[in-house]
Design a protein around this motif. Structure first.
Motif, mmCIF file in Angstrom:
data_model
loop_
_atom_site.group_PDB
_atom_site.id
_atom_site.type_symbol
_atom_site.label_atom_id
_atom_site.label_comp_id
_atom_site.label_asym_id
_atom_site.label_seq_id
_atom_site.Cartn_x
_atom_site.Cartn_y
_atom_site.Cartn_z
ATOM 1 N N ILE A 151 64.960 43.987 35.810
ATOM 2 C CA ILE A 151 66.167 44.556 34.940
ATOM 3 C C ILE A 151 67.652 44.650 36.053
ATOM 4 C CG2 ILE A 151 64.837 46.045 33.652
ATOM 5 C CD1 ILE A 151 65.676 48.458 34.950
ATOM 6 N N THR A 152 67.315 44.394 37.377
ATOM 7 C CA THR A 152 68.422 44.269 37.956
ATOM 8 C C THR A 152 69.249 43.078 37.891
ATOM 9 O OG1 THR A 152 67.341 43.398 39.888
ATOM 10 C CG2 THR A 152 67.505 45.559 39.785
ATOM 11 N N GLN A 153 68.914 42.167 37.045
ATOM 12 C CA GLN A 153 69.411 40.843 36.694
ATOM 13 C C GLN A 153 70.181 40.980 35.474
ATOM 14 O OE1 GLN A 153 66.673 37.391 36.857
ATOM 15 N NE2 GLN A 153 65.439 38.439 38.012
ATOM 16 N N LEU A 154 70.280 42.032 34.661
ATOM 17 C CA LEU A 154 71.073 42.384 33.515
ATOM 18 C C LEU A 154 72.423 42.716 33.856
ATOM 19 C CD1 LEU A 154 68.460 44.276 31.596
ATOM 20 C CD2 LEU A 154 68.886 41.950 31.410
ATOM 21 N N ASP A 155 73.462 42.159 33.277
ATOM 22 C CA ASP A 155 74.883 42.316 33.575
ATOM 23 C C ASP A 155 75.281 43.538 33.103
ATOM 24 O OD1 ASP A 155 75.011 40.073 34.952
ATOM 25 O OD2 ASP A 155 75.593 39.131 33.192
ATOM 26 N N GLU A 156 74.596 44.300 32.121
ATOM 27 C CA GLU A 156 75.155 45.501 31.472
ATOM 28 C C GLU A 156 73.858 46.251 30.771
ATOM 29 O OE1 GLU A 156 78.162 44.108 28.748
ATOM 30 O OE2 GLU A 156 76.909 43.069 27.557
ATOM 31 N N SER A 157 74.386 47.237 30.012
ATOM 32 C CA SER A 157 73.262 48.148 29.357
ATOM 33 C C SER A 157 72.895 47.249 28.143
ATOM 34 C CB SER A 157 73.826 49.535 29.081
ATOM 35 O OG SER A 157 74.915 49.415 28.237
ATOM 36 N N GLN A 158 71.674 47.327 27.845
ATOM 37 C CA GLN A 158 70.907 46.596 26.849
ATOM 38 C C GLN A 158 69.776 47.368 26.201
ATOM 39 O OE1 GLN A 158 68.453 42.547 27.054
ATOM 40 N NE2 GLN A 158 70.714 42.216 27.752
#
Length: 204
Positions: A59-66
């Motif tokens: 999840i550290t690869q996600l740019d924003e909340s999802q």
């Protein structure tokens, strides 16, 4: 001599290629629609919040909340054939809805958090109560729901670590018939119904 050495080398290579296989007929891997489409090959990917089920450090690869939610519909079918009688029995129609929900968000540049709800184990089988295999089972049903909060730390661009807690509710129901004559005169009319049902919560 050279031929024997070559055969030994080939055998050794063949042995080290072997993988362990574990029976898991009631394990579910339907953690997301994308995961279904890719045959579950999601451990190294983190394209969406379902990484919480496959590899939470991703999840550290996600740019924003999802957030992400959905379900998978499963309709098993089978035919059991008894060699002694030649009779065949079909599985009763069953529909299983396997839901999933995920939310992941960054806390700062290095920390992320997320929570996932999904099912790791489930499904079941059901035959007519009077089928020939009733003394082994005519119904088996498993349900589970996991709640899995996680926190992930991005150590650098190549390494992320995560830790989480999983609470799993699990329910099992088994039904079969018991012949009171001990096999001397099996008869659906005199059969006794035996049922086991229980549930529990486990932590991991």
């Amino acid at each position: 001599m050279k031929k024997a050495v070559l055969i030994l080398i080939i055998m050794f290579i063949g042995l080290i290629q072997g993988n362990s296989r574990f029976a898991a007929g009631f394990a579910l891997y339907e953690f997301s629609s994308r995961g279904n489409a890719l045959g579950g090959a999601m451990t190294g990917r983190a394209d969406d919040a379902s990484a919480l089920a496959y590899n939470p450090a991703g999840i550290t690869q996600l740019d924003e909340s999802q957030w992400l939610f959905g379900f998978t519909a499963i309709m098993p079918s089978t035919v059991g054939i008894f060699q002694d009688s030649g009779n065949s029995y079909e599985l009763e129609d069953m529909l299983f809805l396997v839901p999933h929900f995920y939310y992941a968000a960054p806390l700062n540049e290095d920390l992320w958090w997320g929570v996932g709800t999904f099912s790791r184990f489930g499904l079941g089988t059901e035959f007519d109560e009077n089928w020939e295999g009733r003394y082994n089972s005519y119904l088996a049903n498993i349900m589970s729901v996991s709640l899995n909060p996680n926190i992930a730390w991005k150590v650098n661009d190549r390494l992320s670590l995560s830790a989480g807690l999983e609470a799993m509710w699990f329910q099992l129901e088994l039904r079969k018939k018991v012949d009171p004559t001990g096999g001397m005169a099996p008869d659906p009319v005199t059969d006794i119904d035996a049922r086991i049902k229980g549930d529990d919560i486990g932590w991991g």
